[in-house]
Design an enzyme around this catalytic site. Structure first.
Site, PDB file in Angstrom:
ATOM      1  CD  GLU A 146      -2.975   1.165   2.232  1.00  0.00           C
ATOM      2  OE1 GLU A 146      -2.879   0.344   3.169  1.00  0.00           O
ATOM      3  OE2 GLU A 146      -3.932   1.956   2.111  1.00  0.00           O
ATOM      4  CD  GLU A 240      -8.251   1.971   4.764  1.00  0.00           C
ATOM      5  OE1 GLU A 240      -7.618   1.051   5.268  1.00  0.00           O
ATOM      6  OE2 GLU A 240      -7.747   2.787   3.985  1.00  0.00           O
TER       7      GLU A 240
HETATM    8 MN    MN Z   1      -5.777   2.292   3.009  1.00  0.00          MN
END
Ligand code: MN
Length: 289
Positions: A146, A240
């Protein structure tokens, strides 16, 4: 394509009842995938999660951010070894849950660094991630790194940095995980980074600029979804969001979740599911133009 939700929308506690209720509420909001945070993969009950996702017909993924004691960019071999052991265990948890994706800040600690990464630290990170990718490949799992903003790592802040990192590790199951919240801080726009990352793009997080309700902040989602459509992305797209309404002490504090941006996770989740599916539906129609 699976549209998913990060489990911290529902609960900050990942004991058996938290694991089960997060799966039930993910399904009730309309999603077809749940992402569990594995802050401690040595205590997370993979068997409970496997049965919860099977009961609700959900796909499952897992993510984490390493801590100071498990930072694989450390120059202390004991710390690097602890990080690698944690990542290997997390891969096993994903396999035990029946998942095929593992993602997050796996290549360094998730924290505000006060200095750039060292050449030796970067080498330690690449070596550990190579072995984690190989361990994952044996289990049919993809590992996605990420890209996050400068206050959460000093290694990968842009998609092009991730491409450079991957250039030296040639692993077919190792790829890039983009997150719109972080892109909005670090990238020059929402289109080019998706095109740049496309050959290695394996995972996507959808977050608003303040991490609250989608469409109420400054993230240019229209451009981002158009880019996903342009490159034919078909991997997981996971919502998220964080609010002080739901707190997982370590993770929430590290991410600086000090404010209450929403109170009802069920309403928030249902809205996000509809928002993401609506954008994808509209973008898909561009094929006809
Ligand atoms: Mn994230």
């Amino acid at each position: 394509m699976n549209i998913g939700c990060h489990a911290l929308v529902w609960t900050g506690e990942f004991d058996a009842s938290g694991i089960r209720s997060a799966a039930a509420r993910t399904r009730a909001a309309g999603f077809d995938l749940i992402e569990y945070p594995l802050m401690d993969p040595f205590v997370f009950d993979a068997a409970v999660a496997a049965s919860a996702v099977a009961e609700h017909g959900l796909a499952v993924t897992a993510s984490l951010g390493l801590g100071e004691a498990t930072d694989v960019t450390s120059e202390d071999p004991v710390v690097v070894a602890a990080g690698e052991a944690l990542l290997l265990r997390a891969v096993d948890v994903v396999a035990e849950m029946g998942g095929v994706h593992f993602c997050g800040v796996l290549y360094s600690a998730m924290k505000k660094y006060m200095q750039p990464v060292t050449a030796r630290g970067l080498e330690n990170s690449r070596r550990a991630i190579s072995r984690v990718a190989d361990h994952a490949a044996d289990r049919g799992i993809r590992v996605s790194l990420e890209v996050v903003n400068r206050y959460e790592t000093n290694v990968l802040n842009t998609a092009r940095q991730a491409l450079a990192y991957l250039e030296e590790i040639d692993r077919p199951n190792l790829g890039i995980h983009l997150d719109t919240y972080h892109m909005n801080i670090e990238e020059s726009g929402m289109f080019a980074p998706v095109l740049d990352a496309a050959p290695h793009l394996q995972y996507v997080h959808i977050g608003e600029s303040h991490r609250g309700y989608l469409g109420t902040g400054s993230v240019d989602f229209d451009t981002f979804f158009a880019a996903l459509g342009r490159v034919g992305y078909d991997g997981p797209i996971v919502f998220e969001s964080f609010s002080s309404a739901v707190v997982a002490p370590d993770l929430s504090r590290m991410l600086g979740i000090w404010r209450n941006l929403w109170a009802d996770g069920d309403e928030l989740g249902a809205h996000a599911n509809a928002f993401i599916r609506g954008k994808l539906l509209a973008i898909d129609s561009l094929r006809l133009h």
